[in-house]
Every structure is written in structure tokens, then in C-alpha cells.
Design an enzyme around this catalytic site. Structure first.
Site, PDB file in Angstrom:
ATOM      1  N   HIS A  42       0.841  -1.198   0.000  1.00  0.00           N
ATOM      2  CA  HIS A  42       0.000   0.000   0.000  1.00  0.00           C
ATOM      3  C   HIS A  42       0.873   1.243   0.000  1.00  0.00           C
ATOM      4  CE1 HIS A  42      -3.479   2.502   0.825  1.00  0.00           C
ATOM      5  NE2 HIS A  42      -2.739   3.139   1.711  1.00  0.00           N
ATOM      6  N   LYS A  94      -9.416  -0.683   5.711  1.00  0.00           N
ATOM      7  CA  LYS A  94      -9.586  -1.212   4.352  1.00  0.00           C
ATOM      8  C   LYS A  94      -8.502  -2.240   4.022  1.00  0.00           C
ATOM      9  CE  LYS A  94      -9.931   3.118   3.171  1.00  0.00           C
ATOM     10  NZ  LYS A  94     -10.057   4.417   2.511  1.00  0.00           N
ATOM     11  N   ARG A 103     -15.300  13.994   6.994  1.00  0.00           N
ATOM     12  CA  ARG A 103     -13.984  14.609   7.252  1.00  0.00           C
ATOM     13  C   ARG A 103     -13.662  15.637   6.180  1.00  0.00           C
ATOM     14  NH1 ARG A 103     -10.276   9.692   7.075  1.00  0.00           N
ATOM     15  NH2 ARG A 103      -8.594  11.199   7.308  1.00  0.00           N
ATOM     16  N   ASP A 115     -16.132   3.851   6.902  1.00  0.00           N
ATOM     17  CA  ASP A 115     -15.120   4.776   6.383  1.00  0.00           C
ATOM     18  C   ASP A 115     -15.692   5.706   5.322  1.00  0.00           C
ATOM     19  OD1 ASP A 115     -12.338   5.755   6.123  1.00  0.00           O
ATOM     20  OD2 ASP A 115     -12.541   4.948   4.108  1.00  0.00           O
ATOM     21  N   SER A 123      -8.699   4.814   8.779  1.00  0.00           N
ATOM     22  CA  SER A 123      -9.296   4.784   7.448  1.00  0.00           C
ATOM     23  C   SER A 123      -8.503   3.847   6.538  1.00  0.00           C
ATOM     24  CB  SER A 123      -9.321   6.211   6.884  1.00  0.00           C
ATOM     25  OG  SER A 123      -9.693   6.213   5.529  1.00  0.00           O
TER      26      SER A 123
HETATM   27  N1  URA Z   1      -6.345   7.237   2.345  1.00  0.00           N
HETATM   28  C1  URA Z   1      -7.436   6.761   2.960  1.00  0.00           C
HETATM   29  O1  URA Z   1      -7.987   5.761   2.533  1.00  0.00           O
HETATM   30  N2  URA Z   1      -7.919   7.397   4.026  1.00  0.00           N
HETATM   31  C2  URA Z   1      -7.344   8.498   4.537  1.00  0.00           C
HETATM   32  O2  URA Z   1      -7.799   9.022   5.536  1.00  0.00           O
HETATM   33  C3  URA Z   1      -6.198   8.980   3.892  1.00  0.00           C
HETATM   34  C4  URA Z   1      -5.731   8.332   2.794  1.00  0.00           C
END
Ligand code: URA
Ligand code: CA
Length: 431
Positions: A82, A187, A168, A161, A183
Site C-alpha cells: 500500500h 480497508k 472529514r 469509512d 481509514s
Molecule cells: N487514504 C485513505 O484511505 N484514508 C485516509 O484518511 C487517507 C488516505
């Protein structure tokens, strides 16, 4: 207990308990809490922060708000990678087939473009036939076929999220460290891969502008991963200028294939090998042996074969001749002699998105032939009239003059020699 008390506790700098965190996440998932209370909690978290325990619990609750796959249960060897996002970051397209070529399977749940950065899924969509929408069983089949799966996150992954991210965005609470970590990791953990390599970017084109901020994010992400039983390492890498020269979709696919053919861009290759080596070290490889195996796979055609197998397994056509071409190319030249002092990756990424590699509305179609190819990097000596970058014009209607002047404005040319930034700063030690 009413949720207002939880908001007040966080406002006053106290730690939330598991029950309060669960109530918050449930409230975001099933709308059992009003948006003003969710927003107030986000601001309180943003201002007061969270402990490592709270961050892990928030991640865990967000993960459990939706579907999770636990791929490690069936395929313990699989690695996930990632990146925290940048410009010209073509690494995923190269890393997945390259690692599979040396016998390390890779699965990634990738995203679409966001703001100035292009998404891996959008790049792969430039390949005719490629389909990223795969369920768990189909993903396992792809892994068994070719050892490299790059798939789209389903709507059922971490639904909390989606609500919280949108809130946000409109409440100035995106930069909060625990909110970012929860966040991202909710995932990542949903795919349930046992080994994770993180590429945490720092610099003008990244979301963390200083090395210190990037280190803090990397340490926090890694801690949540390790506490969840995932083998994880993070590399801090430079994003003060685009990583690979091509910014777009089809042009990034071509650039990825150039590296897989054994040539291609030097920095892109270095970043991909560095991240792959680190991931293989987590899987028990000796670092030097891993690097030698990766170099061999790039040189002897094994990585390129793995790319073709990966494309076919996802329904795509590996014939590069079928990728969209630009309808025109416009060269942007330096207006002075000197050294490239800085290069605004974010501005260049925005141009690439505007001309066709990104969307202004959710429904807008991409123009796959469009993008920007950067020819100059920080520290390069340039002469007046030398090409700094090429604008690839696609099928989308654009204002060519504005786009070329934005590209020119992204480069700052100064009279003094400049040290190029170091690409890979290293790992985060000790969590
Ligand atoms: N990528 C995400 O998936 N969430 C965030 O808060 C920042 C970057
Ligand atoms: Ca690139």
C-alpha cells in the site's frame, strides 16, 4: 450513556473506551447517530488525538462495519502493498507481476484516483478488457493462475469509512493521524493478507509534507498492522517530485511495461525493487538474495511474462498497441538556463487529472490517452528551450494554453546546483 458524553470526554482530552468507539462507528454505519454528533467527534479526535489503543480499536470497529476476506487463511504466503499516495506512482503495476515472477504472490485492493493522484484501478482500466471487480473466490482463482491479483475494493468493505471520510472532507478533519490510520488500515485489513509492505510518502506531492510527519504516520500504520497479527514494514520514500515520469493512465501502463522489460525509468525501478525486497525480507528472504532474484526476473523476461499472465487473468489484452494514444502532444520548454530547484508534483498531477486521467464528477469518463510526461527532475541542469515535460492531449476538451502554462509553472529553475532528493529514506524502526 448518551453519545454527547463521549464527545465531551474526547473534547476534554480523555481516552474513549471500546464501547464509545463502537457506538461512534455504528452511528456512522447505520445512521443511528446524527451527523452533527459524528462531525463533533471527528473534530474532537482531530484536536485531541487518540492513544495507540484507541486507534487500534477504531480501526477494528471500522473493519468490522463491513465485509472482510481473510485471504491469509487460504493463502498465507500472499503479500499486499500500500502506498499513501503520490504522483506518478506506477509501482503497484510493476511490483505485483515482478514479485509473482520470483515466487511471491501478491494481492492488492486498489483505489481510483483522488484529487491530484491517479489511481491504480484507473490505470489498469486503460487496458482493454481488464476487469478489477472480483469477489473473494475469483481473486483466489486469479492468484492460483498467475500469483498477482489487483482488484477493486467492494462497496461492502469498511462502509463506516465512506461516511466518515465524506464528513472529514467537509469538516476540515482529514489530516488527523488516528483518523487517517483507521481509514487506511480498516480497508487494508479487510483483504486479510498476512504480510503488508507500506510505502509512506513525504514531500510536496504527498499528504505528509515533512519527514517527521511521514515517520509518525508510518509508525502508527505499522503498529496497527502488527497488533492485528500482520507482518508489516514501512519504507519512507520521497514525493517531492513525481516518482515515474508518466502521469496518467495508458502512459503509466506503458511506463510499467518498460520497467518490466528490463529498462524503463531508473527511480521507478529503484522504488519497486526497494519495496519488493523489503516485502520479501518479511517473508523470510535474505535481502541481497531477494534483490538479485528481482534483478534477474527483470533482465530475463520472467517479470514481463508474469505481467502478461496477470493481464490475461484479469480479462485484459496485453497488446500495448491497443492502449489509447494521445490525439496530440505538446512540448513544454524551459524559459531559462539553470538547475531544476523544485518540481510541484501536485500541480502536475492536477493537470494530468484535468486533461483526462481524473474525474471532476463521479460519472465522468477518463480520457486514457491523456496525461503528462515529465522529462526533468530536481537537480537536473537545463538549458532555455529544453523540453521539461510533454502534455499528452486526449479526447477531453481542454484549454491547452492554461494546461501548458501550469506545467511550466510547476518547475522552478534556479542558478545554483541542487542536490537531488534521496528516494528511499529507510524503514521505521521499532514500534
Ligand atoms: N487514504 C485513505 O484511505 N484514508 C485516509 O484518511 C487517507 C488516505
Ligand atoms: Ca509514473
Amino acid at each position: 450513556m448518551s453519545f454527547v458524553e463521549a464527545v465531551a470526554a474526547k473534547r476534554d482530552g480523555k481516552a474513549l473506551d471500546r464501547h464509545q468507539i463502537a457506538q461512534f462507528v455504528r452511528g456512522a454505519t447505520d445512521s443511528s447517530l446524527p451527523r452533527e454528533q459524528l462531525a463533533a467527534m471527528l473534530m474532537a479526535i482531530c484536536c485531541r488525538g487518540m492513544t495507540a489503543d484507541e486507534t487500534r480499536q477504531l480501526t477494528d470497529e471500522m473493519l468490522r462495519s463491513g465485509e472482510s476476506w481473510d485471504l491469509a487463511a487460504d493463502r498465507p504466503d500472499v503479500v499486499d502493498k500500500h502506498s499513501t499516495g503520490g504522483v506518478g506512482d506506477t509501482v503497484s503495476l510493476i511490483l505485483a507481476p515482478l514479485m509473482s515472477a520470483v515466487g511471491v504472490p501478491v494481492a492488492m485492493m486498489a483505489g481510483r484516483g483522488l484529487g491530484h493522484s491517479q489511481g491504480t484501478l484507473d490505470k489498469l482500466d486503460a487496458i482493454p478488457g481488464w476487469d478489477s471487480n472480483r469477489n473473494r473466490n475469483q481473486t483466489l482463482e486469479i492468484l492460483d493462475e498467475c500469483g498477482a491479483a489487483i482488484i477493486a475494493q467492494t462497496d461492502d468493505v469498511a462502509p463506516a469509512d465512506r461516511t466518515l471520510y465524506a464528513l472529514r472532507d467537509v469538516t476540515a478533519t482529514v489530516p488527523s493521524l488516528p483518523l487517517i490510520v483507521a481509514s487506511i488500515m480498516s480497508k487494508k485489513l479487510a483483504l486479510g493478507v498476512g504480510t503488508l509492505i507500506l510505502d509512506v510518502k513525504w514531500g510536496s506531492g504527498a499528504f505528509r509534507k515533512t519527514i517527521g510527519d511521514a515517520r509518525e504516520l508510518a509508525a502508527s500504520l505499522r503498529r496497527v498492522a502488527v497488533d492485528s497479527g500482520v507482518r508489516c514494514e514501512a519504507l519512507i520514500t520521497d514525493m517531492n517530485q513525481p516518482l515515474g515520469p508518466a502521469l496518467g493512465t495508458a502512459c503509466e501502463v506503458r511506463e510499467a511495461v518498460a520497467v518490466l522489460e528490463g529498462g524503463g525509468d531508473r527511480l521507478l525501478r529503484e522504488a519497486t525493487i526497494g519495496l519488493s525486497r523489503e516485502a520479501m525480507t518479511l517473508r523470510g528472504w535474505d535481502g541481497a538474495r531477494a534483490e538479485a532474484a528481482l534483478e534477474t526476473a527483470l533482465a530475463d523476461g520472467a517479470a514481463l511474462d508474469a505481467w502478461r499472465r496477470m493481464v490475461v487473468a484479469h480479462g485484459g489484452d496485453p497488446d500495448l498497441g491497443r492502449l489509447a494514444q494521445p490525439v496530440a502532444s505538446i512540448e513544454v520548454a524551459a524559459d531559462a538556463d539553470g538547475f531544476i530547484a523544485s518540481c510541484d508534483g501536485e500541480a502536475l498531477g492536477r493537470v494530468a487529472a484535468t486533461v483526462g486521467a481524473g474525474r471532476r464528477t463521479v460519472e465522468e469518463k477518463l480520457a486514457h490517452g491523456a496525461g503528462v510526461v515529465v522529462n526533468a527532475r530536481i537537480g537536473d541542469r537545463v538549458r532555455k528551450g529544453q523540453v521539461l515535460a510533454t502534455l499528452l492531449v486526449g479526447t477531453r476538451e481542454i484549454d491547452r494554453e492554461t494546461m501548458t502554462s501550469r506545467i511550466r509553472g510547476a518547475f522552478h529553475i534556479g542558478p545554483d546546483a541542487v542536490e537531488p532528493p534521496k528516494l528511499i529514506l529507510g524503514t521505521v524502526d521499532g514500534v
